[in-house]
Design a protein around this motif. Sequence first.
Motif, short mmCIF file in Angstrom:
data_model
loop_
_atom_site.label_atom_id
_atom_site.label_comp_id
_atom_site.label_asym_id
_atom_site.label_seq_id
_atom_site.Cartn_x
_atom_site.Cartn_y
_atom_site.Cartn_z
N VAL A 47 19.09 -8.26 89.86
CA VAL A 47 19.73 -9.49 89.39
C VAL A 47 19.59 -9.58 87.88
O VAL A 47 18.49 -9.72 87.34
CB VAL A 47 19.11 -10.74 90.06
N ARG A 48 20.70 -9.50 87.18
CA ARG A 48 20.72 -9.65 85.72
C ARG A 48 20.89 -11.12 85.34
O ARG A 48 20.33 -11.57 84.33
CB ARG A 48 21.87 -8.82 85.14
N ALA A 49 21.67 -11.88 86.13
CA ALA A 49 21.91 -13.30 85.86
C ALA A 49 22.31 -13.98 87.15
O ALA A 49 22.66 -13.32 88.14
CB ALA A 49 22.98 -13.48 84.79
N VAL A 50 22.27 -15.30 87.14
CA VAL A 50 22.60 -16.11 88.32
C VAL A 50 23.74 -17.06 87.95
O VAL A 50 23.71 -17.70 86.89
CB VAL A 50 21.39 -16.92 88.80
N VAL A 51 24.74 -17.15 88.82
CA VAL A 51 25.78 -18.16 88.69
C VAL A 51 25.54 -19.21 89.77
O VAL A 51 25.37 -18.88 90.95
CB VAL A 51 27.19 -17.55 88.85
N ALA A 176 37.39 -18.62 81.57
CA ALA A 176 36.46 -19.04 80.52
C ALA A 176 35.12 -18.33 80.66
O ALA A 176 34.45 -18.02 79.66
CB ALA A 176 36.26 -20.55 80.57
N LEU A 177 34.71 -18.03 81.89
CA LEU A 177 33.41 -17.40 82.12
C LEU A 177 33.45 -15.88 82.02
O LEU A 177 32.40 -15.24 81.89
CB LEU A 177 32.87 -17.78 83.50
N ALA A 178 34.63 -15.29 82.09
CA ALA A 178 34.72 -13.82 82.11
C ALA A 178 33.99 -13.17 80.93
O ALA A 178 33.19 -12.24 81.14
CB ALA A 178 36.18 -13.39 82.17
N PRO A 179 34.21 -13.62 79.68
CA PRO A 179 33.47 -12.98 78.58
C PRO A 179 31.97 -13.26 78.63
O PRO A 179 31.16 -12.44 78.17
CB PRO A 179 34.11 -13.56 77.32
N VAL A 180 31.57 -14.39 79.18
CA VAL A 180 30.15 -14.71 79.32
C VAL A 180 29.49 -13.72 80.27
O VAL A 180 28.44 -13.12 79.96
CB VAL A 180 29.97 -16.15 79.82
N LEU A 181 30.09 -13.52 81.44
CA LEU A 181 29.49 -12.62 82.43
C LEU A 181 29.52 -11.18 81.93
O LEU A 181 28.57 -10.42 82.18
CB LEU A 181 30.21 -12.76 83.77
#
Length: 244
Positions: A47-51, A176-181
């Motif tokens: 797990v690198r990050a959680v949404v 909007a979240l695509a570049p964040v992820l």
Amino acid sequence: MPLVRSAHERGITTLTLDSPANRNALSAGLVGELTDALTRCGEDDSVRAVVLTHTGNTFSAGADLRNPPPPEALVALLRRIVTLDRPVVARITGHVRAGGLGLLGACDIAAASRDASFAFSEVRIGVAPAVISLTVLPRTDPRAVARYYLTGERFDAYEAARIGLLTVCGADVDAALAPVLDGLRRSSAQGLAETKRLLTAKVLEAFDRDATDLSALSARLFSSAQAREGMTAFLERRDPAWVL
């Protein structure tokens, strides 16, 4: 049936609040399941990050008035988000009320669709946004949050972004979240963990200093006569007795 569903893809675990019948209200069960799911994420090297997202038209309606969690359990959940050594990203395509805004404030990045709405509705049922202040106040514009805390007014996603509750909003929240992820996937686990510690240091100071007092305040207010009237009026879909 689980109240929190989990899915994993390319380093991102998505936790979905899945109690649409009560608008993902923060029941004792949902708070416990979400806390446990976040803990598992922190123990999983994949797990690198959680949404954090939701089913239905509401991210969270705040405390479940029929089965509320103890204030200490909500504090533990918010602290778990803040201290998790992976970034937590809120993805919102619906409405957020009261305690749900505490979850939003605890997340490191927050994105919402432009038709989302927000309100600190506690004052309208006779209580105060006590515990959630641990994560909301460090993130938001003081003058703006004073207005919305005191009036319970509803405000839109653009205003939420302006005052610091949201990182970004737009017609398509996933765009909007695509570049964040993408950025999170390109970042090292160590780099993300240490950077998050820098960003959350002041928030954790507030937990250490104020969590016990704010939990006691929340418990006292929810057991008061005015809160009983406010919650009864809300459930009966009528104005409470104090409305002029």
